[in-house]
Design a protein around this motif. Sequence first.
Motif, mmCIF file in Angstrom:
data_model
loop_
_atom_site.group_PDB
_atom_site.id
_atom_site.type_symbol
_atom_site.label_atom_id
_atom_site.label_comp_id
_atom_site.label_asym_id
_atom_site.label_seq_id
_atom_site.Cartn_x
_atom_site.Cartn_y
_atom_site.Cartn_z
ATOM 1 N N LEU A 1 -37.999 -13.951 -47.300
ATOM 2 C CA LEU A 1 -36.874 -14.620 -47.954
ATOM 3 C C LEU A 1 -35.701 -14.835 -47.001
ATOM 4 N N ASP A 2 -35.454 -13.850 -46.145
ATOM 5 C CA ASP A 2 -34.361 -13.996 -45.180
ATOM 6 C C ASP A 2 -34.620 -15.173 -44.241
ATOM 7 N N GLU A 3 -35.854 -15.306 -43.813
ATOM 8 C CA GLU A 3 -36.214 -16.416 -42.929
ATOM 9 C C GLU A 3 -36.084 -17.752 -43.663
ATOM 10 N N ALA A 4 -36.457 -17.774 -44.954
ATOM 11 C CA ALA A 4 -36.340 -19.001 -45.743
ATOM 12 C C ALA A 4 -34.875 -19.413 -45.882
ATOM 13 N N LEU B 1 -32.323 -18.798 -53.624
ATOM 14 C CA LEU B 1 -32.775 -17.671 -52.802
ATOM 15 C C LEU B 1 -31.678 -16.623 -52.646
ATOM 16 N N GLN B 2 -30.467 -17.064 -52.380
ATOM 17 C CA GLN B 2 -29.374 -16.115 -52.193
ATOM 18 C C GLN B 2 -29.065 -15.356 -53.474
ATOM 19 N N GLU B 3 -29.115 -16.045 -54.601
ATOM 20 C CA GLU B 3 -28.858 -15.372 -55.881
ATOM 21 C C GLU B 3 -29.957 -14.370 -56.194
ATOM 22 N N PHE B 4 -31.193 -14.734 -55.923
ATOM 23 C CA PHE B 4 -32.326 -13.835 -56.181
ATOM 24 C C PHE B 4 -32.225 -12.585 -55.314
ATOM 25 N N GLN B 5 -31.897 -12.783 -54.038
ATOM 26 C CA GLN B 5 -31.757 -11.633 -53.146
ATOM 27 C C GLN B 5 -30.621 -10.716 -53.573
ATOM 28 N N ALA B 6 -29.490 -11.314 -53.947
ATOM 29 C CA ALA B 6 -28.336 -10.510 -54.341
ATOM 30 C C ALA B 6 -28.641 -9.667 -55.567
ATOM 31 N N HIS B 7 -29.346 -10.206 -56.554
ATOM 32 C CA HIS B 7 -29.651 -9.455 -57.775
ATOM 33 C C HIS B 7 -30.774 -8.460 -57.560
ATOM 34 N N ILE C 1 -31.062 -6.656 -54.941
ATOM 35 C CA ILE C 1 -30.451 -5.507 -54.274
ATOM 36 C C ILE C 1 -29.592 -4.696 -55.234
ATOM 37 N N SER C 2 -28.795 -5.393 -56.089
ATOM 38 C CA SER C 2 -27.789 -4.675 -56.882
ATOM 39 C C SER C 2 -27.884 -4.925 -58.381
ATOM 40 N N SER C 3 -28.984 -5.466 -58.871
ATOM 41 C CA SER C 3 -29.066 -5.767 -60.294
ATOM 42 C C SER C 3 -29.236 -4.490 -61.104
ATOM 43 N N GLU C 4 -28.411 -4.357 -62.166
ATOM 44 C CA GLU C 4 -28.527 -3.209 -63.052
ATOM 45 C C GLU C 4 -29.436 -3.492 -64.237
ATOM 46 N N ILE C 5 -29.720 -4.784 -64.493
ATOM 47 C CA ILE C 5 -30.561 -5.155 -65.613
ATOM 48 C C ILE C 5 -31.895 -5.667 -65.068
ATOM 49 N N PRO C 6 -33.007 -5.026 -65.372
ATOM 50 C CA PRO C 6 -34.300 -5.474 -64.854
ATOM 51 C C PRO C 6 -34.617 -6.906 -65.308
ATOM 52 N N GLY C 7 -35.101 -7.714 -64.396
ATOM 53 C CA GLY C 7 -35.473 -9.087 -64.713
ATOM 54 C C GLY C 7 -34.322 -10.058 -64.739
ATOM 55 N N GLU C 8 -33.095 -9.570 -64.556
ATOM 56 C CA GLU C 8 -31.931 -10.443 -64.589
ATOM 57 C C GLU C 8 -31.903 -11.403 -63.404
ATOM 58 N N GLU C 9 -32.574 -11.019 -62.306
ATOM 59 C CA GLU C 9 -32.520 -11.864 -61.125
ATOM 60 C C GLU C 9 -33.150 -13.247 -61.372
ATOM 61 N N ILE C 10 -34.134 -13.329 -62.276
ATOM 62 C CA ILE C 10 -34.774 -14.613 -62.556
ATOM 63 C C ILE C 10 -33.799 -15.555 -63.263
ATOM 64 N N GLU C 11 -33.148 -15.047 -64.317
ATOM 65 C CA GLU C 11 -32.191 -15.871 -65.048
ATOM 66 C C GLU C 11 -30.997 -16.240 -64.186
ATOM 67 N N ALA C 12 -30.544 -15.296 -63.381
ATOM 68 C CA ALA C 12 -29.418 -15.575 -62.499
ATOM 69 C C ALA C 12 -29.781 -16.649 -61.475
#
Length: 243
Positions: free
Chosen positions: A81-84, A104-110, A112-123
Motif C-alpha cells: 500500500l505504501d508503494e501504491a 488508500l491514505q484513508e484506509f491506511q490511517a484507519h 493503524i488507529s481505528s477504534e471501530i472494527p470495519g470502519e476503515e471500509i466505510e471511511a
Amino acid sequence: MVIQLQIWALMLLQEGGVSFDPRSMWNQMGLLAKLVVITLFIMSAWSIGVMIDRVIAYSGARGQSRQFAPAVAGALREGKLDEAVKIADRYKKSHLAKVVVAGLQEFQAHQISSEIPGEEIEASKRALERAEAIVHAELKRGVSSLATIGSTSPFVGLFGTVVGIINAFKGIATQKSTGLGAVAGGISEALVTTAVGLFVAVPAVWMYNYFTNRIEAFDVEMGNSSSELIDYFLKRTQKAVSK
C-alpha cells in the motif's frame, strides 16, 4: 427568418457596390455596433482559452492515467500500500491517481488507529466519494462558460443586428431617400455582428458537447476505480480477519 434577412442584405450590398473591407466596415460602424463586436471577440478569446486549457488538462489526465493504472495494480497485487501511494503521488495530473490515493491514505490511517472494527471500509468509501466530487469539479472548471457563450453570443450578435437596422432607418430619415446608399451602412453592421455572433457560438457549443462527453467518461473511470479499490479493501480485510 434571420437567414432570409442576411441573404436579402447581402444582395442589397452587392447591388449597392459596398466594399467588404474589414477596416472600412469598422470605420463605418456606430459606437454600439463596435461595442457588440468587441464584446463578441472577448467572449471568443475566453472560450478559446478555456478550450486550450481543457484540452491540455484532459490529455494529461488521460496519458498519466494510462501509465498509473498498471503500475498501481502491480503494487496492490503485492499488498504494498505504501508503494501504491508513492506511485499515485508521482502522477499529479491523473484523475484516477487523485481518487485512488485518497482511498488508500484513508484506509491506511484507519487500519493503524481505528477504534471501530470495519470502519476503515466505510471511511475509505467516503474519502473516495469526496475525491471523485473534487476531481469532477476540477475537470469541469470553465466548461460551463462555453455553454453560456454558445447560448448567448448569437443574441449579442442579434442585438448588433437590431442596432444596424436602426441605423439603416436613421440613414433613410437623414437623407430623405430610400435608396441603397441610405441603408447599406446599417445593413453592413447587421451582417457583421450576426456573422461574428455565429462564429463565436458554433465552436463554443461543439467543444462544450465534446468536453461534456469526456467528463462523463472520466467519471465512469473514477467510479470503476473506486469500486475496484473498495473490493480490494474488503478482500484484504477478510484475509486479515481469517488469519
